[in-house]
Each structure stands twice: as C-alpha cells, then as structure tokens.
Design a protein around this motif. Structure first.
Motif, short mmCIF file in Angstrom:
data_model
loop_
_atom_site.label_atom_id
_atom_site.label_comp_id
_atom_site.label_asym_id
_atom_site.label_seq_id
_atom_site.Cartn_x
_atom_site.Cartn_y
_atom_site.Cartn_z
N SER A 120 25.27 -7.19 55.47
CA SER A 120 26.24 -6.42 54.70
C SER A 120 25.70 -5.05 54.30
O SER A 120 26.48 -4.11 54.13
N LEU A 153 30.30 -7.37 58.63
CA LEU A 153 31.34 -8.16 57.96
C LEU A 153 31.16 -9.66 58.16
O LEU A 153 31.82 -10.45 57.50
N HIS A 180 42.52 -9.31 54.86
CA HIS A 180 42.24 -8.49 53.68
C HIS A 180 41.13 -7.47 53.94
O HIS A 180 41.03 -6.45 53.23
N LEU A 181 40.28 -7.72 54.95
CA LEU A 181 39.19 -6.80 55.25
C LEU A 181 39.69 -5.47 55.82
O LEU A 181 38.95 -4.49 55.83
N LYS A 236 41.93 -3.59 54.50
CA LYS A 236 42.04 -2.66 53.37
C LYS A 236 40.71 -2.48 52.65
O LYS A 236 40.33 -1.37 52.29
N SER A 237 40.00 -3.57 52.47
CA SER A 237 38.79 -3.50 51.65
C SER A 237 37.59 -2.92 52.40
O SER A 237 36.72 -2.29 51.79
N HIS A 238 37.51 -3.14 53.74
CA HIS A 238 36.33 -2.70 54.48
C HIS A 238 36.66 -1.87 55.73
O HIS A 238 35.79 -1.62 56.56
#
Length: 427
Positions: free
Chosen positions: A51, A56, A69-70, A72-74
């Motif tokens: 990380s 990821l 969801h990754l 948007k977040s990553h």
C-alpha cells in the motif's frame, strides 16, 4: 535434449487496453469478465499488496461490486472485456513469435509454446531478443521461460514473472542445479496442470513443494491419481512427456453461452437469445470445417433465487449439418419444450456435439436431402459478417441490439475492428 520455451504476455487484457488509451498508464487498472462480473486481469499496481507504493491488493477473480468503491477512493480504472481487441493484439504477438521458432503452439490468447530443440547459442540472450521484438512491434511486454520439458518451461516463466526485477523477465532452467533450486521453493499448487483440488490431495500426502512431486514414487501417483500426474512428476525431473501440438485436436463440442445483462422474463426474449447463440456456434462450427448432428439448449435462473429453475433439451438432426437455419429451428423447438413462465431467467446457452468432418462427408443414401445451395449461402453469410462485423447479416429472430445483452458498462472502443472508432490524431 529438447528445448521448450513459453512466452506469456504481461497482464494481457490491461496491456492491450493501454496500447490505445495512454491515460491508463501509471494508474491501477483491472479488466472485468463477462457482464462485468469479476476481475480477470490486473496491472502490477492493482495486484500489489504494498500500500505504501500505491498497491491495492486486488485478487484475481474478485467480484466487481467488492472493489467498485476503489474507483473513487483510490483512482482505480476499470475496463470491460473487449474480446475483439484482445484477439487482434494476440494475433499480432503470435505473428512476431512465429519468426523466431520453426514450431509454435498457441496455448491461449496470451501464451505460446515455442520449440527450440537443436537451436545453438545463448538461450537467455534469445529470450531477451524475443522480449525486445514483441515489445517493439506490438507494444506488449512478455515473460520468457526455457526448459527441457513443457512443465519446466512453464515453471521458468512463472519464476521470470515472479522475480521480474532480478531476472528481467527471462529464466532458463536447462541445468539440474538451477532447476532444483526453483522446485524446492515452488509451491505444488503453482505447477502447471495441478489445480486446487489436486494440490490439496497432494499436500495431504506430504507433497508441498514441486521438488516433492518430482521425487515422489511414480507408481503411487498413477494409482492414486492418474497418468497425467505421473507425467507431470517426470517432467519436473526433466523427462519430456508432452510435445508441441502442430495443430489443435478437433473439438468434441462447441458451446455458446452467456449470462444476461438483464433478467429475461419472456419467451420472446429467450427465443432471441438462443437463436443468437445457435448462430454464433454454427459460425464457429463452419470455421473449423465440421458438421454436427446434436444440439443441446438450456435455460436457467440464478441459483440464488428463492425457487431456482434450470432445464435442458437435447435435439438431433437426421443428417449432420452446419447450416445456421437448421440449428436455430432446432434450438427454438427445444426451447419451447423447457420454457416455463413466471421465472426471471439469468442465463441461456447452446452446445453442439456429435461432429463429423465436413471434408468428404458421405450422407446416408436414404437421408433427407440438404437445403439447396446451403453451403454457398453460409459462405456468403460468413464472408459478409467477417468483413463488416458479426451480425451484419443475421436471421430475423436475432435482434440487432438485444436488451438482454451482456453488461459491459466500461467497454473501450473497437480500435482495430471498426473504422468509425479509429483513433484520430490532429496535426
């Protein structure tokens, strides 16, 4: 001594997408399976568990809904499987590989075996030449593994990609010392041809590493498992049991199945689906020069439904054929027998079987006469669809844009198969 080489493309689906979309370079990217179900290809960043370096830790086969969801977040980038693009890029890679070896066996869309038996010289240097040529002419990176058997070449390729920085993507396992060093580390479930269930059984017998399988009693392996496991053990010891296939063996069945992008609740929707699948299966049948006399049609709901429903019907032709019209009529007849109203169907499919070669086939003297000019008509149909795209000419029951079609919300353009979607460069 035989010399086998396995060339494997790096995260192939993602690499093919990056050729035409530079914005995917340097960011985490995954490619999804049919209907955007799960992950089937990952770039190194997406699969890395580090990380601190932006990894990821996405696992192969991970359901898309679990990682969505990754995005948007990553900043995870997602692409739907673009099979037309991948096949064209694969063809380009294979054409480059054919210039290096007198014999080649295409193992999958992103892997090929090459036979270098009798070739003199530095194999590691040859491997790097293959890497450079493929990268220069196609833009795809590859890992290269050499070994005296197919299984060891596969293990060498695994090692080349596992320790990419140390090996540069090329590993040669032609000497026993280097071979045993890798086999002592290599887990048994990483051996070519040893799946999860088989590896669990082997581990219960004390076989945990590849070296354990290589030195296990061969008669016991054949008695407990089968001759293939015995051959794998021999191959790990350097005894070649598998040769290159000059041409693939004729298929025993051809299947065309898909999960629906949206549930189908009507008979008409299912008729459109099975007709489309039967048409695709027949096109594949003709491309292989085969005739078939048996068709199986099946429909099913999701197994997670409160009252799941699944049925299949097997239908036969009196005379082997590859005429799309014959099999579509047969599929619709079988569908009528198994359809039940009130269900939300999730999948349907067609399976053709009982093949005979189309070359020189002699029909039964008392069999019904085939449709007039059937062969000529099918050649014209295939020719037009090959030139202008699948479905350019089709039966009326096949919809141009099916509502139940496969879900591909993140599909890239058809960069190599559609003139209207070619990349434009402004000067």
């Amino acid at each position: 001594m035989a010399v086998f080489c396995l060339v494997d493309c790096d995260c192939f689906y993602v690499s093919a997408e990056r050729l035409f979309d530079p914005t995917l370079i340097g960011v985490p990217v995954v490619a999804l399976s049919n209907s955007d179900g799960c992950v089937v290809s990952r770039c190194p960043i997406a699969k890395s568990k580090d990380s601190s370096a932006g990894g990821l830790g996405i696992k192969m086969g991970a359901p898309f809904f679990e990682i969505k969801h990754l995005m948007k977040s990553h900043g995870l980038r997602v692409v739907s499987s673009n099979y037309a693009l991948y096949q064209e890029v694969s063809n380009r890679v294979m054409r480059v590989l054919e210039t290096f070896a007198p014999r080649i066996e295409v193992y999958s869309i992103d892997e090929s075996w090459l036979d270098f038996t009798g070739v003199q010289g530095d194999l590691e240097k040859l491997g790097r030449e293959i890497q450079v040529a493929v990268k220069k002419k196609t833009g795809i990176g590859v890992g290269v593994g050499f070994g005296p058997t197919k299984t060891l070449a596969k293990a060498a390729n695994f090692s080349a990609k596992k320790w990419r920085k140390e090996t540069g993507g090329v590993v040669v396992l032609m000497d026993a010392e280097r071979r045993d060093k890798l086999l002592k580390w290599m887990p048994v479930d990483e051996i070519w041809g040893i799946g999860r269930k088989l590896s669990a059984s082997l581990q219960a017998m004390g076989v945990h590493k590849a070296i354990d399988l290589a030195r296990y009693d061969r008669k016991s392996l054949r008695k407990v498992f089968n001759v293939n496991v015995e051959k794998t053990s021999m191959e790990l010891e350097g005894v070649s049991c598998y040769t290159l296939e000059d041409s693939p063996e004729p298929k025993q069945t051809i299947a065309s199945t898909r999960s629906f992008g949206e549930r189908v609740t009507t008979l008409q929707g299912l008729r459109e689906a099975v007709a489309t699948y039967a048409s695709r299966a027949c096109a594949k049948l003709r491309s292989e020069g085969q005739l078939a006399s048996c068709l199986q049609v099946f429909i099913q709901t999701s197994r997670f439904d409160d009252k799941p429903y699944s049925r299949a019907s097997i239908c036969g032709l009196p005379v082997p054929s590859n005429d799309t019209r014959e099999f579509v009529a047969l599929a619709l007849e079988g569908l009528q027998k198994i359809y039940a109203p009130g269900y939300r169907y999730a999948k349907a499919g067609i399976v053709l079987s009982q093949f005979v070669s189309g070359d020189g086939y002699q029909p039964d003297l008392f069999a019904p006469e085939p449709r007039r000019n059937s062969e000529t008509l099918m050649k014209v149909l295939d020719g037009i669809n090959a030139r202008y795209g699948r479905g350019s000419i089709r039966l009326a029951v096949e919809p141009p844009i099916p509502q139940w079609g496969m879900k591909r919300d993140y599909l890239s353009d058809s960069f190599v198969t559609d003139w209207n979607q070619l990349k434009r460069v402004k000067c």
